[in-house]
Design an enzyme around this catalytic site. Sequence first.
Site, PDB file in Angstrom:
ATOM      1  N   LEU A  52       0.839  -1.200   0.000  1.00 52.62           N
ATOM      2  CA  LEU A  52       0.000   0.000   0.000  1.00 52.62           C
ATOM      3  C   LEU A  52       0.876   1.254   0.000  1.00 52.62           C
ATOM      4  O   LEU A  52       2.083   1.177   0.182  1.00 52.62           O
ATOM      5  CB  LEU A  52      -0.913  -0.024   1.228  1.00 52.62           C
ATOM      6  N   GLY A  68       0.976   3.657  -2.558  1.00 52.81           N
ATOM      7  CA  GLY A  68       1.107   4.284  -3.874  1.00 52.81           C
ATOM      8  C   GLY A  68       2.521   4.701  -4.224  1.00 52.81           C
ATOM      9  O   GLY A  68       3.501   4.251  -3.622  1.00 52.81           O
ATOM     10  N   LYS A 122      13.412  10.863   0.032  1.00 50.76           N
ATOM     11  CA  LYS A 122      13.878  11.578   1.226  1.00 50.76           C
ATOM     12  C   LYS A 122      14.926  10.774   1.981  1.00 50.76           C
ATOM     13  O   LYS A 122      15.847  11.342   2.571  1.00 50.76           O
ATOM     14  CB  LYS A 122      12.700  11.919   2.170  1.00 50.76           C
ATOM     15  N   ILE A 182      11.360  16.950  -9.020  1.00 48.36           N
ATOM     16  CA  ILE A 182      11.894  15.583  -8.970  1.00 48.36           C
ATOM     17  C   ILE A 182      13.304  15.523  -9.546  1.00 48.36           C
ATOM     18  O   ILE A 182      14.209  14.910  -8.965  1.00 48.36           O
ATOM     19  CB  ILE A 182      10.947  14.609  -9.704  1.00 48.36           C
ATOM     20  N   HIS A 236      13.767  31.918  20.035  1.00 45.77           N
ATOM     21  CA  HIS A 236      15.126  32.260  19.602  1.00 45.77           C
ATOM     22  C   HIS A 236      16.111  31.272  20.221  1.00 45.77           C
ATOM     23  O   HIS A 236      15.978  30.937  21.392  1.00 45.77           O
ATOM     24  CB  HIS A 236      15.462  33.682  20.060  1.00 45.77           C
TER      25      HIS A 236
END
Length: 469
Positions: free
Chosen positions: A40, A42, A53, A182, A448
């Site tokens: 699963l 896709g 990544k 891409i 900060h």
Amino acid sequence: MADYDYDVLVIGAGPGGYVAAIRAAQLGLRTACAESRETLGGTCLNVGCIPSKAMLHASEYFDAAANGTMAKMGIKVTPELDLDTMHGQRRDAVKQLTGGIEFLFKKNKVTWLKGRASFEDAHTVSVGDQKVTAKNIVIATGSSVTPLPGVEIDQKVVVDSTGALELAKVPEHMVVIGGGVIGLELGSVWRRLGAKVTCVEFLDQILPGFDGEVRKESNKIFKKQGIEFRLSTKVTGVTVDGDKATLTLEPAAGPSTGSGQAATTIEADCVLVSIGRKPNTDSLALDKIGLTPNQRGQIETDHDFRTSVDGIWAIGDVIPGPMLAHKAEDEGIAVAENIAGQHGIVNHDVIPSVVYTWPEIAGVGLTEEAAKERGEVKVGKFPMMANSRAKTNHEPDGFVKIIADAKTDRVLGVWCIASVAGTMIAQAAQAMEFGATSEDIAYTCHAHPTHSEAIKEAAMAVAGKPIHI
């Protein structure tokens, strides 16, 4: 009322489809999801967002060790590339995440129908060798790589994004056809690992659709990193001989325009074709339900994601709009809620886009060019070089830019180049979702030292009052 096997059948288990299926099941609807892959998730989880990544992150560590960044911080190392292990951790991330969705299907009682789905009629679908019926059917079949006419992808010398993730060795020279997201992400992976990378782009600048200033600055940064660009150039042929490819290049305007530039050739041992993606609608037998895609192959829907055929809905890359996993996910939730009689909404004006290069590039809302076409604007900018955290981390490249309406001060667009731009852009998207002005952001206290202070300073710059420049 007809008795259906399911209340909702989702075709496709990518980020849009699996989310739609889970949300529909959560809402008490009998739900199934048809998916032809063995896993699963896709394109995104299997061969797209997630594995890319994993390679980007790993290659950044290698590059930091190899290019002297670590040495600057007092860490002396001589890196050695173990590409098999790098690929291994990528595959492991994919396995864990796709397995996680399978677990979520079981937990939420979503039936996974394994096989490719095609329509028999508006409430009947063939999946493999079985026929199933559903009151509502959601088309979430995603997209696939756009082919370059006359160029055959062999996944050895000429690869698409899937093949570019699986290279068994670092190419000597990779030519990337297409200067979009891409191509730049995968090109930068292999550049960091030691390849010479040339990017050929048909348009006069990389990253079409992004803010003009961001496009120019990104180009400068990538050039500095060693990527060579051939802009306003088209690839007219690719011939493969053994393990080498020869590309024929011409000016994008073409020789017939009198540019005086002749065709040139370059050699590469790897060619990455990344000129875009196209909707997956061909194998659905849409003609059987009287649904015709538009000229771009997309399925048109209304605001609620209904198609022109009663009971048929569509989301994600198969409908108009940016082909982004997070857009599809939001549409998946919305379509399930609409089917259940609730009010699912996606604000398509506030969909962030991110390029996961180093530094990252992100934007949400209008570009400065598009905003100016609509009326008078005020623009505030702040360089990352003046941000204390970026400076401390040796990450000086980039800037934050905020575009606001000159009369109302409402934020129309935010664009940034920074090491963590993809994370920073969430604040901008949320502010815009609430209709924030630049003053609202400027008067919000930011921790900060953080990169996000650059967003506050850019907001202050809209009114001409940044502190640190």
